[in-house]
Design an enzyme around this catalytic site. Sequence first.
Site, PDB file in Angstrom:
ATOM      1  CB  THR A 223      -0.886   0.043   1.264  1.00  0.00           C
ATOM      2  OG1 THR A 223      -0.050  -0.076   2.418  1.00  0.00           O
ATOM      3  CG2 THR A 223      -1.904  -1.081   1.259  1.00  0.00           C
ATOM      4  CE  LYS A 226      -1.940  -0.190   5.441  1.00  0.00           C
ATOM      5  NZ  LYS A 226      -2.146  -1.650   5.384  1.00  0.00           N
TER       6      LYS A 226
HETATM    7  C1  PLP Z   1      -3.135  -2.463   4.959  1.00  0.00           C
HETATM    8  C2  PLP Z   1      -2.760  -3.807   4.463  1.00  0.00           C
HETATM    9  C3  PLP Z   1      -3.391  -4.376   3.348  1.00  0.00           C
HETATM   10  C4  PLP Z   1      -4.656  -3.850   2.709  1.00  0.00           C
HETATM   11  O1  PLP Z   1      -4.704  -2.588   2.303  1.00  0.00           O
HETATM   12  P1  PLP Z   1      -6.102  -1.855   2.019  1.00  0.00           P
HETATM   13  O2  PLP Z   1      -5.617  -0.701   1.233  1.00  0.00           O
HETATM   14  O3  PLP Z   1      -6.675  -1.516   3.349  1.00  0.00           O
HETATM   15  O4  PLP Z   1      -6.957  -2.786   1.232  1.00  0.00           O
HETATM   16  C5  PLP Z   1      -2.921  -5.592   2.887  1.00  0.00           C
HETATM   17  N1  PLP Z   1      -1.905  -6.208   3.481  1.00  0.00           N
HETATM   18  C6  PLP Z   1      -1.289  -5.704   4.576  1.00  0.00           C
HETATM   19  C7  PLP Z   1      -0.160  -6.460   5.198  1.00  0.00           C
HETATM   20  C8  PLP Z   1      -1.706  -4.498   5.102  1.00  0.00           C
HETATM   21  O5  PLP Z   1      -1.109  -4.029   6.191  1.00  0.00           O
END
Ligand code: PLP
Length: 430
Positions: A223, A226
């Site tokens: 993503t 984050k």
């Molecule tokens: C946040 C996350 C996702 C999913 O992301 P979204 O954008 O919320 O669908 C997938 N895998 C991991 C390890 C994550 O931390």
Amino acid sequence: MRSMKEQDPEVYHLIEHEKERQRNVLNMIPSENYVTEAVLTACGSVLNNKYSEGYPKGRYYQGHEFIDDVELLAIERAKKLFGAEHVNVQPYSGSPANMAVYHALLKPGDKIMGMRLDMGGHLTHGHNVNFSARYFTSTQYTVDPETELLDLDAIRRQAIKEKPKIIVSGATAYPRIIDFKAFHEIAEEIGAYSLADISHVSGLIAGKVHPSPFPFTDVVMTTTHKTLRGPRAAMLMCKKEDRLAKTEGMDEKQAAQEKDLARKIDRAVFPGLQGGPHDHIIAAKAVCFKEALQPEFKVYAHQIVKNAKALAEELLAQGLRLVTGGTDNHLILIDLTPKGIGLGKEGAIALENAGMCTNMNTVPYDKSTPFRPSGIRIGTPILTTRGMKESEMKQIGAWMGQILGDMKNTDLQQRVRQDVKTLCDQFPFY
Ligand SMILES: *Cc1c(COP(=O)(O)O)cnc(C)c1O
């Protein structure tokens, strides 16, 4: 925003309130971050107005003289940032990006091996209510009950026994370094693909404070919102060649396509799964990648980890139990079990009343349920974006210790809330 204030005061005021909230509380949800004005500007740009199904130089609509360059720029910068052979910046978000990987490499019913949700894994890594276990089969690994660490020997034995078609590494609630190389070697040994889902730690990898899954991993998903501190979206990176391609009986062209991992990933994203890409978000990804390529971002990533370690140290000094006893990354899991089983929600609400935003979370081998888990998950990406350092972490850790040591004390919560506001005012954002 003035025209919006006149045209839609209801939504305008809600956004303004949320902005105030983001300013005045200590946001410690480890999957969130505060992006720059430049990233926000790209998200709110006229690129929202374009349709561009297809890929640069191969679109189904006209009018791509600028959009193509935006996407190519994002791809080029991502390659440089991570050292990836091939990049696809079109995935809407992390979950659909993982879905695209499975769509590219698996057939319905094939087996996915990933980390169990209540051990720190993600829904899309094969959890039974998720598509990843409804349309595929799944085998899930855990952490060691004693050390609470990933046990690569146990994972290897499970992989040999279960023979998954893909092994997923990566987590949403694991406070230690993940050995992506070891995961890939297990995948190689049993003839499976390796997928590293680096969503949580991609900013730390870009900032060189966590080992990278490149160049060996078959497919890497992250993503972008984050620790990488970009828009709410995702991207896929992969090797050019499919090392597991089986080409017997194919003509030259078919064999070349079968061996082309990059093509499989691209075709799985579009037209396999998605329609038109979100060009404004792709522009924001390009802006984010440029930011992450600057020397300051390395400093940022290192400070995230230094802050997490300082915060963990203070929480331990406050007598709290931390899963694995501490952290190597941006994330800390507080286990409230010694104070009582299933207190995660109560703890998170008490902290919120005191101006500290966290989330309840299971701890490994939680004695309670996911709806009433025993842990609280926190992280330092936003505190670090705001410019806070070790001394502020010590203060915040002390507040958390007080609040969690006396969860029903609303007077204390109000007092700390005032102090939190004062601290937030010293580290303004937006
Ligand atoms: C946040 C996350 C996702 C999913 O992301 P979204 O954008 O919320 O669908 C997938 N895998 C991991 C390890 C994550 O931390």
